[in-house]
Design a protein around this motif. Structure first.
Motif, PDB file in Angstrom:
ATOM      1  N   LEU A 200     -21.418 124.448 -58.547  1.00  0.00           N
ATOM      2  CA  LEU A 200     -21.094 125.330 -59.669  1.00  0.00           C
ATOM      3  C   LEU A 200     -21.914 126.613 -59.676  1.00  0.00           C
ATOM      4  O   LEU A 200     -21.385 127.693 -59.945  1.00  0.00           O
ATOM      5  CB  LEU A 200     -21.296 124.596 -60.993  1.00  0.00           C
ATOM      6  N   TYR A 201     -23.207 126.512 -59.388  1.00  0.00           N
ATOM      7  CA  TYR A 201     -24.086 127.668 -59.524  1.00  0.00           C
ATOM      8  C   TYR A 201     -24.464 128.317 -58.192  1.00  0.00           C
ATOM      9  O   TYR A 201     -24.697 129.532 -58.147  1.00  0.00           O
ATOM     10  CB  TYR A 201     -25.382 127.256 -60.247  1.00  0.00           C
ATOM     11  N   ILE A 202     -24.537 127.547 -57.129  1.00  0.00           N
ATOM     12  CA  ILE A 202     -25.028 128.085 -55.856  1.00  0.00           C
ATOM     13  C   ILE A 202     -23.900 128.560 -54.953  1.00  0.00           C
ATOM     14  O   ILE A 202     -23.915 129.688 -54.452  1.00  0.00           O
ATOM     15  CB  ILE A 202     -25.880 127.035 -55.117  1.00  0.00           C
ATOM     16  N   TYR A 203     -22.911 127.719 -54.723  1.00  0.00           N
ATOM     17  CA  TYR A 203     -21.836 128.064 -53.787  1.00  0.00           C
ATOM     18  C   TYR A 203     -21.120 129.371 -54.145  1.00  0.00           C
ATOM     19  O   TYR A 203     -20.824 130.171 -53.246  1.00  0.00           O
ATOM     20  CB  TYR A 203     -20.821 126.930 -53.700  1.00  0.00           C
ATOM     21  N   PRO A 204     -20.802 129.643 -55.439  1.00  0.00           N
ATOM     22  CA  PRO A 204     -20.099 130.904 -55.731  1.00  0.00           C
ATOM     23  C   PRO A 204     -20.967 132.145 -55.529  1.00  0.00           C
ATOM     24  O   PRO A 204     -20.445 133.250 -55.450  1.00  0.00           O
ATOM     25  CB  PRO A 204     -19.720 130.758 -57.218  1.00  0.00           C
ATOM     26  N   SER A 205     -22.291 131.964 -55.425  1.00  0.00           N
ATOM     27  CA  SER A 205     -23.187 133.113 -55.351  1.00  0.00           C
ATOM     28  C   SER A 205     -23.308 133.698 -53.950  1.00  0.00           C
ATOM     29  O   SER A 205     -23.488 134.912 -53.791  1.00  0.00           O
ATOM     30  CB  SER A 205     -24.588 132.718 -55.851  1.00  0.00           C
ATOM     31  N   THR A 206     -23.218 132.852 -52.935  1.00  0.00           N
ATOM     32  CA  THR A 206     -23.440 133.329 -51.570  1.00  0.00           C
ATOM     33  C   THR A 206     -22.864 132.344 -50.558  1.00  0.00           C
ATOM     34  O   THR A 206     -22.728 131.153 -50.846  1.00  0.00           O
ATOM     35  CB  THR A 206     -24.949 133.523 -51.293  1.00  0.00           C
TER      36      THR A 206
END
Length: 324
Positions: A200-206
């Protein structure tokens, strides 16, 4: 919400035990020159060309697509076909729900803290003529979460809200006891962190594996630091027991009423409670369901959650989180 580093100092040593020591030599050694000291010629050069503060970053380009609507930027599933699906972040869901309570017609956009002018989500970009004029320069007005209630009040969108020390005392149960149990369960229980928080928080960021690893460590460190602000150790049993006591107090407060504090229509406190009860009961797939089972014992809190979900969200709205 993702935990943030509030500047508090971590324990000075392992398990909070001080690692300081003294030496027996009374003589003071001469100060050594830092090995990263700037050479004199460069220091002289930079003194002639001081650092310049750059203007604020422009707002997300997607703003233009919704310029005729109020737009709330939140943590939400980027792939969800429902643009008004409940956020998977408690703070975002709290304000998303509150804006629904007061009847604001708005559109949600998936975002991250890095895209926020204030460094945190959620934030609202109102639909207004002044914003349309400022679109070209990126200087549109932004309403941060701590100003949303006042902004709504100024627009005549108000709800009956209790104003008492009793209200603040019960709100502190959410902001401290329940939030701490949430932080521990999501960020410090490994299987939850890897199956829920990371997607939810890490994968969409980079897409970069090293950056993902660094962000993961940062999130977990920030969560641990916040938990250690009021205690030198972190005990899962204590955190769960305190959350259970908080939910018991909220259940007693609600009683047989539809809304907290016996107001006629749901307000900010109802949205604050829903932000946790929905995510614990329906919004996520918990592999270790201690908090979920504990919360289900309070039937009126479950009914309160259902009442809001059915009235203000699609009854089948779910947050898709990693493994299923």
């Amino acid at each position: 919400m993702p935990p943030s580093n509030d500047g508090s100092k971590p324990p000075s040593g392992e398990n909070g035990v001080s690692t300081s020591w003294t030496t027996s030599s009374p003589r003071a050694s001469p100060p050594s020159r830092p090995w990263l000291a700037l050479p004199a010629p460069l220091k002289h050069l930079f003194s002639k060309f001081p650092l310049r503060t750059l203007p604020s970053s422009q707002l997300p380009a997607r703003t233009a697509h919704h310029r005729n609507q109020h737009v709330l930027y939140i943590f939400t599933d980027h792939s969800s076909p429902d643009y008004n699906a409940p956020s998977f972040n408690p703070t975002c869901l709290k304000w998303q729900t509150y804006l629904k309570f007061i009847g604001l017609d708005f559109h949600t956009v998936a975002s991250t803290n890095h895209a926020s002018p204030t460094g945190a989500l959620p934030f609202l970009i109102p639909a207004s003529s002044s914003n349309l004029q400022g679109e070209a320069t990126g200087q549109m007005s932004v309403v941060s979460s701590n100003k949303l209630q006042k902004w709504a009040r100024d627009k005549g969108l108000t709800r009956e809200e209790p104003d008492s020390m009793r209200y603040e005392a019960y709100m502190s149960l959410l902001d401290h006891r329940i939030r701490k149990a949430w932080l521990y369960t999501l960020y410090l229980v490994p299987r939850h962190f890897h199956s829920i928080a990371v997607p939810l928080y890490i994968y969409p960021s980079t897409l970069s594996s090293p950056v993902r690893f660094a962000l993961s460590r940062t999130l977990q460190a920030a969560a641990l630091a916040e938990l250690l602000t009021t205690s030198t150790t972190v005990s899962s049993d204590t955190l769960i027991a305190e959350a259970d006591g908080a939910f018991a107090a909220l259940s007693t407060l609600l009683g047989d009423d539809d809304w907290f504090f016996r107001v006629k229509e749901p307000g900010l406190f109802d949205a604050s409670v829903f932000a946790y009860t929905y995510l614990l009961l329906d919004g996520m797939k918990w592999e270790e369901d201690t908090l979920e089972k504990m919360l289900r014992a309070y039937g009126n809190l479950v009914e309160h959650k259902d009442r809001i979900a059915l009235r203000f969200y699609r009854s089948d709205a779910k947050v898709r989180t990693g493994r299923r």
